[in-house]
Design an enzyme around this catalytic site. Structure first.
Site, PDB file in Angstrom:
ATOM      1  N   GLN A 101       0.842  -1.201   0.000  1.00 10.15           N
ATOM      2  CA  GLN A 101       0.000   0.000   0.000  1.00 10.15           C
ATOM      3  C   GLN A 101       0.876   1.249   0.000  1.00 10.15           C
ATOM      4  O   GLN A 101       1.608   1.514   0.965  1.00 10.15           O
ATOM      5  CB  GLN A 101      -0.942   0.043   1.206  1.00 10.15           C
ATOM      6  CG  GLN A 101      -1.981   1.164   1.001  1.00 10.15           C
ATOM      7  CD  GLN A 101      -2.866   1.437   2.193  1.00 10.15           C
ATOM      8  OE1 GLN A 101      -2.403   1.490   3.317  1.00 10.15           O
ATOM      9  NE2 GLN A 101      -4.158   1.630   1.944  1.00 10.15           N
ATOM     10  N   TYR A 188      -5.882  11.039   3.827  1.00 16.90           N
ATOM     11  CA  TYR A 188      -4.477  11.277   3.497  1.00 16.90           C
ATOM     12  C   TYR A 188      -4.354  11.988   2.142  1.00 16.90           C
ATOM     13  O   TYR A 188      -5.353  12.415   1.570  1.00 16.90           O
ATOM     14  CB  TYR A 188      -3.688   9.963   3.578  1.00 16.90           C
ATOM     15  CG  TYR A 188      -3.744   9.393   4.983  1.00 16.90           C
ATOM     16  CD1 TYR A 188      -3.221  10.120   6.064  1.00 16.90           C
ATOM     17  CD2 TYR A 188      -4.358   8.178   5.257  1.00 16.90           C
ATOM     18  CE1 TYR A 188      -3.297   9.635   7.369  1.00 16.90           C
ATOM     19  CE2 TYR A 188      -4.438   7.681   6.557  1.00 16.90           C
ATOM     20  CZ  TYR A 188      -3.905   8.407   7.606  1.00 16.90           C
ATOM     21  OH  TYR A 188      -3.988   7.940   8.893  1.00 16.90           O
ATOM     22  N   GLY A 331     -10.004  -6.557   9.195  1.00 16.41           N
ATOM     23  CA  GLY A 331      -8.842  -5.895   9.782  1.00 16.41           C
ATOM     24  C   GLY A 331      -8.548  -6.384  11.181  1.00 16.41           C
ATOM     25  O   GLY A 331      -7.662  -7.225  11.403  1.00 16.41           O
ATOM     26  N   ARG A 332      -9.302  -5.877  12.159  1.00 19.86           N
ATOM     27  CA  ARG A 332      -9.034  -6.232  13.559  1.00 19.86           C
ATOM     28  C   ARG A 332      -9.125  -7.729  13.819  1.00 19.86           C
ATOM     29  O   ARG A 332      -8.293  -8.274  14.552  1.00 19.86           O
ATOM     30  CB  ARG A 332      -9.939  -5.396  14.468  1.00 19.86           C
ATOM     31  CG  ARG A 332      -9.460  -3.934  14.510  1.00 19.86           C
ATOM     32  CD  ARG A 332     -10.527  -2.983  14.970  1.00 19.86           C
ATOM     33  NE  ARG A 332     -11.631  -2.889  14.008  1.00 19.86           N
ATOM     34  CZ  ARG A 332     -12.651  -2.052  14.120  1.00 19.86           C
ATOM     35  NH1 ARG A 332     -12.708  -1.247  15.166  1.00 19.86           N
ATOM     36  NH2 ARG A 332     -13.598  -2.014  13.207  1.00 19.86           N
TER      37      ARG A 332
END
Ligand code: FMN
Length: 375
Positions: A101, A188, A331-332
């Protein structure tokens, strides 16, 4: 079991993936210092999770100014490329597929992380009021900081930045990655250009939506030339409705998120890239993504579609069965369960997530989560 569909192969670019469970990009702040270099420990963490059909590395900064948090790994220096090779070798030895990424935080940084202590760079001199940067205060210790007012990039510097993305993509291939994902989500740099909230430029990179998408378009074209469309994905985080707090969470207020992101996805479709990854709001009581948006994504884009954000195997399988998603990222749950795909496919219980070691540290909370052992 209706979630069996996640355990079926699918083509993505040049690859036939073993299953549809994705390890999404997860920043864990464990690179070697000084130099922000990926380590053996990181290689072990990724190796443990290589049962995913598809993996994306944690965000890796494409240049020094692209860093907003201490200890995140870079991909611009030769030693960093060598470090990442340990990770890609480990993943490939297990039969995994991994993209890097490519990350630039833009305004979500701090002078302490910037070369020469300068202000962070951004489309406009508009401060990120809701986001925090993270700086090192002593070896292994740090603090969350308010990002300062950034410096607006000159047009020539934007051109140079597009070149940094292309070079980082080249570096990623050198490091053994199977492709790259452009981080255009979560407030971002690329997201800062797309959102009128953080972009008030009056040149060809600001104003109309078409202009605000120019930076994304130029990056996609430049990176495509390096890696080819089959090795390229892009990640967005469209945010719909919600409370005022949700809307400013990452500083992204879109007047019409549906229109903005369908237009952005048209940019990807024009280049024929391999996938779009949608990071949904993932906090408690977060605004949900409307089905009408998911349907529009499907009818706009012919590549693969990945969703992440609070998924269970059952919810993910439903979305795939409905034809709205191809792959589901966890994810988690993947942080806490190195063998997550096997647990999901077999209905085995999941390890709970621990707060300790989420961001920074060593093995604890990182590589010490056990695989499932039959009682
Ligand atoms: C510790 C942590 C680090 C993350 N780092 C990144 C990152 O580097 N890049 C990114 O695009 N998303 C990042 N995310 C967002 C995740 O990729 C994912 O979208 C999010 O965790 C929601 O999925 P979940 O509900 O299954 O955890 C991060 C999330 C967490 C919890």
């Amino acid at each position: 079991m209706n979630d069996r569909i996640l355990n079926t192969p699918i083509k993505l670019g040049h690859h036939t993936l073993n299953n549809r469970v994705v390890l999404p990009p997860l920043t864990r702040q464990r690179s070697a210092q000084p130099g922000d270099i990926a380590t053996e420990l990181m290689a072990e963490y990724y190796r443990q999770r290589a049962g995913a059909g598809f993996m994306v590395s944690e965000g890796t900064q494409i240049e020094p100014r692209g860093q907003g948090y201490a200890w995140t790994p870079g991909i611009y220096a030769p030693a960093q490329i060598d470090g990442w090779r340990k990770v890609t070798d480990a993943v490939h030895a297990e039969g995994g597929v991994i993209f890097a990424q490519l990350w630039h935080v833009g305004r979500v940084s701090h002078n302490a992380l910037q070369p020469g202590g300068a202000a962070p760079v951004a489309p406009s001199a508009l401060q990120a009021l809701q986001a925090k940067a993270f700086i090192e205060t002593a070896p292994g210790a740090g603090a969350l900081m308010q990002p300062p007012v950034p410096r607006a990039l000159a047009a020539l510097e934007i051109e140079e930045l597009v070149g940094f993305y292309a070079q980082a993509a080249r570096n990623a291939l050198d490091a053994g990655f199977d492709g790259v994902e452009i981080h255009a989500a979560n407030g971002y740099l690329v997201n800062q250009f797309i959102s009128a909230h953080s972009n008030n430029r009056d040149d060809e990179y600001g104003g109309s939506l078409d202009n605000r998408l120019r930076f994304l378009r130029e990056i996609v074209e430049a990176v495509c030339k390096v890696v080819g469309p089959e090795r390229l994905g892009v990640r967005f985080s469209p945010l719909f409705s919600g409370t005022d707090e949700d809307r400013v969470y990452i500083g992204l207020v879109e007047e019409d998120p549906h229109h903005t992101y369908i237009e952005a996805i048209k940019v990807l479709e024009a280049s024929g890239i391999a996938y779009v990854s949608i990071a949904e709001a993932d906090w408690d009581n977060a605004p949900v993504l409307p089905d009408s948006f998911r349907e529009a994504v499907r009818s706009t884009f012919n590549g693969r579609i990945i969703y992440a954000g609070g998924y269970t195997a059952e919810r993910g399988a439903k979305l795939v069965e409905a034809g709205l998603a191809d792959l589901i990222a966890f994810g988690r749950p993947f942080i806490a369960n190195p063998d997550l795909p096997q647990r999901l496919f077999n209905g085995w219980p999941l390890n709970p997530l621990r707060e300790e070691g989420m961001y920074g540290g060593g093995e604890v909370g990182y590589t010490d989560y056990p695989a499932y052992a039959r009682p």
